[in-house]
Design a protein around this motif. Structure first.
Motif: not given
Length: 156
Positions: A60-84
Motif C-alpha cells: 500500500t505504501d509502494l502504491s501511494r509513493m509511486s502513484g500507481q494503483h494497488k493492482q498494478v503494484i501487486g502485479t509488479m511485486i508478483d513479477e519481481l518475486e518470480t524474478l527473485g
C-alpha cells in the motif's frame, strides 16, 4: 500561430519535458543495469524498485509513493518475486500485513541502481554547476509535490 509541434520544440509543456526526462533516465538506468546482469528488469518495475527499502515496505505504501494503483503494484511485486528480487514477509508491526522485502539479488540491484543514479545526477550537477542543479531539483520537487497535491485533492 505556432503549431503544437513548434511549441514542443521551442517551449515544451511540463508533461512533455517530464516524459522526456523520465524515458531518458529509464533508458540509461535500465540499460546500465542490464550491462551489470540485471537484464530481466524493465522500466515498469521501477514503480516498486525505486521505493523499495532494505527492511521492506508495504504494498500500500509502494502504491501511494509511486502513484500507481494497488493492482498494478501487486502485479509488479508478483513479477519481481518470480524474478527473485523481492519476497513477501510478515510485517513485525502487524502480522496480518506483509512487507515487500528485497532478496540478496534485490539488494544488489538497489546498490547498483543507487550508484547509476548518483553518477547521472553528478554528471548533470557538473554540467550545470552544483548551485544551479540544486536549485533546479528544489524547484522541480516543488512543482511535482504541488501537482501531486492537486491530483490527490481532485480524486473521488
Amino acid at each position: 500561430m505556432a503549431t503544437r509541434a513548434d511549441r514542443r520544440e521551442t517551449n515544451p509543456d511540463l508533461g512533455v519535458l517530464a516524459g522526456q526526462l523520465l524515458f531518458a533516465v529509464q533508458r540509461e538506468l535500465f540499460g546500465s543495469l542490464a550491462e551489470l546482469g540485471f537484464d530481466d528488469l524493465h522500466p515498469r518495475h521501477g514503480a516498486v524498485l525505486a521505493y523499495l527499502e532494505v527492511d521492506g515496505v508495504r504494498a500500500t505504501d509502494l502504491s501511494r509513493m509511486s502513484g500507481q494503483h494497488k493492482q498494478v503494484i501487486g502485479t509488479m511485486i508478483d513479477e519481481l518475486e518470480t524474478l527473485g528480487y523481492v519476497e513477501r514477509l510478515p510485517d513485525p508491526a502487524d502480522r496480518r500485513a506483509k512487507l515487500v522485502c528485497p532478496t540478496e539479488r534485490g539488494r544488489a540491484e538497489m546498490v547498483a541502481a543507487d550508484k547509476i543514479m548518483a553518477a547521472m545526477q553528478e554528471r548533470h550537477a557538473r554540467r550545470l554547476g552544483r548551485d544551479t542543479y540544486a536549485a533546479f531539483k528544489t524547484a522541480f520537487m516543488d512543482v511535482v509535490e504541488n501537482q501531486r497535491a492537486r491530483d490527490l485533492s481532485r480524486r473521488p
